[in-house]
Design an enzyme around this catalytic site. Structure first.
Site, PDB file in Angstrom:
ATOM      1  N   LYS A 103     -39.895  43.111  11.142  1.00 53.84           N
ATOM      2  CA  LYS A 103     -39.701  42.301   9.893  1.00 53.84           C
ATOM      3  C   LYS A 103     -38.122  42.284   9.823  1.00 53.84           C
ATOM      4  O   LYS A 103     -37.383  42.976   9.611  1.00 53.84           O
ATOM      5  CB  LYS A 103     -40.261  43.266   8.781  1.00 53.84           C
ATOM      6  N   GLY A 164     -37.836  44.356  -5.750  1.00 49.06           N
ATOM      7  CA  GLY A 164     -37.937  45.840  -6.891  1.00 49.06           C
ATOM      8  C   GLY A 164     -37.931  45.235  -8.227  1.00 49.06           C
ATOM      9  O   GLY A 164     -37.970  46.185  -9.083  1.00 49.06           O
ATOM     10  N   ALA A 190     -42.013  41.046  -1.941  1.00 46.42           N
ATOM     11  CA  ALA A 190     -41.167  41.144  -2.902  1.00 46.42           C
ATOM     12  C   ALA A 190     -41.714  40.885  -4.513  1.00 46.42           C
ATOM     13  O   ALA A 190     -42.028  39.502  -4.484  1.00 46.42           O
ATOM     14  CB  ALA A 190     -39.838  40.656  -2.465  1.00 46.42           C
ATOM     15  N   GLY A 191     -41.572  41.654  -5.114  1.00 50.84           N
ATOM     16  CA  GLY A 191     -41.666  41.206  -6.750  1.00 50.84           C
ATOM     17  C   GLY A 191     -42.803  41.480  -7.211  1.00 50.84           C
ATOM     18  O   GLY A 191     -43.118  41.401  -8.551  1.00 50.84           O
ATOM     19  N   ASN A 212     -43.640  47.734  -1.881  1.00 52.33           N
ATOM     20  CA  ASN A 212     -43.218  49.056  -1.763  1.00 52.33           C
ATOM     21  C   ASN A 212     -42.952  49.383  -3.141  1.00 52.33           C
ATOM     22  O   ASN A 212     -43.613  50.716  -3.527  1.00 52.33           O
ATOM     23  CB  ASN A 212     -41.764  49.052  -0.931  1.00 52.33           C
ATOM     24  N   THR A 213     -42.084  49.232  -3.980  1.00 55.09           N
ATOM     25  CA  THR A 213     -41.618  49.428  -5.213  1.00 55.09           C
ATOM     26  C   THR A 213     -42.641  49.600  -6.351  1.00 55.09           C
ATOM     27  O   THR A 213     -42.779  50.434  -6.986  1.00 55.09           O
ATOM     28  CB  THR A 213     -40.488  48.869  -5.854  1.00 55.09           C
TER      29      THR A 213
END
Length: 268
Positions: A103, A164, A190-191, A212-213
């Site tokens: 990635k 994040g 993301a997001g 992830n977050t």
């Protein structure tokens, strides 16, 4: 949804359409528990931050998430130039015995972690020419996504909102444009902040979601991982089922009024 509803990356098919990052957990034990609860088959690893063999005297993530059970997706988190990103992924290839699936992300600002697209395009070209199978974090710009696809990237990963941030999908129209034109898998990256964001991404027609977050930052990461698995599955099934048409200015009752017994008119 049938058991055959899989998606493919670099010639390998996967049943789970949820990809999960391995950062920000309290320890590798919690990382493993969350990944197991998510049902993910592909896990991302920040090579510049996570030990996968670079430091022999430190805990190794691969002891908790062995490559025999998971597809390891090394990423270039923390890289701000094409040269750094290429160098990082060449190191990952050595550490993972010739592993080619990667990635790519090249950041433009430490404040917002928005992708630097000129450097991303440069790195993507170098990596593809070097034999890597490149999945790439990018802006939600249909033109840039087409350019990455033309270079030879095997998947495009437009951001839903800032890394994040947990702000969810801020521009679903751009995502639809990207999805409709793409000849390679499209993954939201993301997001994502909660399960409903993941479901929306899949309802739009994304092939998968990476996060992830949203999991690691939850009060109970393991419970949230399970919620994300269910949300991705529900969103995918809703997409396959096909939602009802939106009707902004008319109503259509579930129980039609045609054929109803009408009240008898009183005689005057």
């Amino acid at each position: 949804m049938t058991a055959k509803d899989t998606f493919s990356l670099a010639g390998k098919s996967y049943s789970s359409r949820l990809l999960v990052g391995t950062g920000k957990y309290k320890d590798f034990q919690q990382t493993r528990q969350a990944i197991q609860a998510s049902g993910a088959e592909i896990v991302t690893v920040a090579i510049r931050r996570t030990n996968i063999g670079q430091n022999a005297d430190e805990p190794n993530l691969l002891d908790f998430l062995p490559p025999s059970q998971y597809t390891i997706l090394p990423n270039t988190a923390g890289c701000f130039s094409a040269d750094d990103a290429v160098r990082t992924l060449r190191l990952a290839r050595e550490l993972l015995d010739g592993h080619k699936l990667v990635k790519l992300e090249v950041l433009g600002s430490a404040d917002n972690l928005f992708p630097n697209m000129p450097e991303t395009l440069k790195a993507a070209k170098t990596l593809v020419d070097d034999g890597f199978d490149v999945m790439v974090y990018c802006t939600d710009d249909p033109i840039q996504c087409r350019m990455l696809e033309d270079i030879g990237c095997i998947a495009v990963m437009p951001l839903a909102s800032l890394i994040g941030s947990g702000m969810g999908i801020l521009n679903p129209w751009n995502l639809r444009l990207i999805i409709d034109q793409a000849q390679v898998p499209v993954l939201v990256d993301a997001g994502v902040g909660t399960a409903s964001d993941a479901a929306v991404a899949m309802e739009l027609g994304c092939d998968a979601v990476l996060m992830n977050t949203a999991i690691a930052g939850a009060r109970d990461p393991v419970l949230m991982a399970g919620a994300m698995q269910k949300a991705v599955q529900a969103g995918r099934e809703a997409f396959l089922a096909g939602r009802m048409p939106r009707k902004l200015y008319s109503a259509d009752p579930s129980s039609p009024i045609e054929g109803m017994i009408q009240p008898r008119k009183s005689k005057s």
